[in-house]
Design a protein around this motif. Structure first.
Motif, PDB file in Angstrom:
ATOM      1  N   LEU A  16     -22.104  13.384 -15.077  1.00 36.68           N
ATOM      2  CA  LEU A  16     -21.234  13.664 -16.216  1.00 36.68           C
ATOM      3  C   LEU A  16     -21.021  12.424 -17.080  1.00 36.68           C
ATOM      4  O   LEU A  16     -21.026  12.507 -18.306  1.00 36.68           O
ATOM      5  CB  LEU A  16     -19.882  14.195 -15.723  1.00 36.68           C
ATOM      6  CG  LEU A  16     -18.878  14.557 -16.812  1.00 36.68           C
ATOM      7  CD1 LEU A  16     -19.406  15.683 -17.687  1.00 36.68           C
ATOM      8  CD2 LEU A  16     -17.557  14.937 -16.194  1.00 36.68           C
ATOM      9  N   LEU A  17     -20.849  11.274 -16.459  1.00 33.76           N
ATOM     10  CA  LEU A  17     -20.622  10.042 -17.226  1.00 33.76           C
ATOM     11  C   LEU A  17     -21.812   9.737 -18.120  1.00 33.76           C
ATOM     12  O   LEU A  17     -21.648   9.376 -19.287  1.00 33.76           O
ATOM     13  CB  LEU A  17     -20.347   8.868 -16.289  1.00 33.76           C
ATOM     14  CG  LEU A  17     -20.077   7.535 -16.968  1.00 33.76           C
ATOM     15  CD1 LEU A  17     -18.825   7.634 -17.839  1.00 33.76           C
ATOM     16  CD2 LEU A  17     -19.937   6.431 -15.952  1.00 33.76           C
ATOM     17  N   GLY A  18     -23.017   9.895 -17.605  1.00 35.41           N
ATOM     18  CA  GLY A  18     -24.215   9.663 -18.410  1.00 35.41           C
ATOM     19  C   GLY A  18     -24.290  10.620 -19.587  1.00 35.41           C
ATOM     20  O   GLY A  18     -24.616  10.226 -20.710  1.00 35.41           O
ATOM     21  N   ALA A  24     -21.463  10.668 -26.826  1.00 34.27           N
ATOM     22  CA  ALA A  24     -20.670   9.762 -27.664  1.00 34.27           C
ATOM     23  C   ALA A  24     -21.574   8.964 -28.604  1.00 34.27           C
ATOM     24  O   ALA A  24     -21.241   8.768 -29.782  1.00 34.27           O
ATOM     25  CB  ALA A  24     -19.843   8.816 -26.785  1.00 34.27           C
ATOM     26  N   LEU A  25     -22.700   8.502 -28.104  1.00 34.16           N
ATOM     27  CA  LEU A  25     -23.647   7.781 -28.958  1.00 34.16           C
ATOM     28  C   LEU A  25     -24.190   8.692 -30.056  1.00 34.16           C
ATOM     29  O   LEU A  25     -24.361   8.268 -31.206  1.00 34.16           O
ATOM     30  CB  LEU A  25     -24.790   7.204 -28.127  1.00 34.16           C
ATOM     31  CG  LEU A  25     -24.439   6.004 -27.263  1.00 34.16           C
ATOM     32  CD1 LEU A  25     -25.610   5.650 -26.353  1.00 34.16           C
ATOM     33  CD2 LEU A  25     -24.071   4.831 -28.133  1.00 34.16           C
TER      34      LEU A  25
END
Length: 63
Positions: A16-18, A24-25
């Motif tokens: 999930l973090l990736g 976001a990017l």
């Protein structure tokens, strides 16, 4: 790569973090492009006819 099926759970994945970082990017890139297009549209470029008229009149270009 381990061949034991029980050890496959110990592999590292972005998770999930990736996904959130890539999202976001992508959002930041979208906002930057949108802002850049707005700034570029504000630039006034004189036409060739206006430039020739300035040269004939002897007016100095505004910088």
């Amino acid at each position: 790569m381990p061949t034991d099926p029980n050890s496959l759970n110990s592999l590292v994945s972005p998770g999930l973090l990736g996904f959130l970082m890539v999202a976001a990017l992508g959002l930041a890139l979208y906002l930057l492009v949108k802002s850049m297009r707005r700034q570029i549209s504000k630039i006034e470029v004189p036409s060739e006819a206006e430039l020739r008229q300035r040269d004939r009149d002897g007016a100095t270009p505004i910088s």
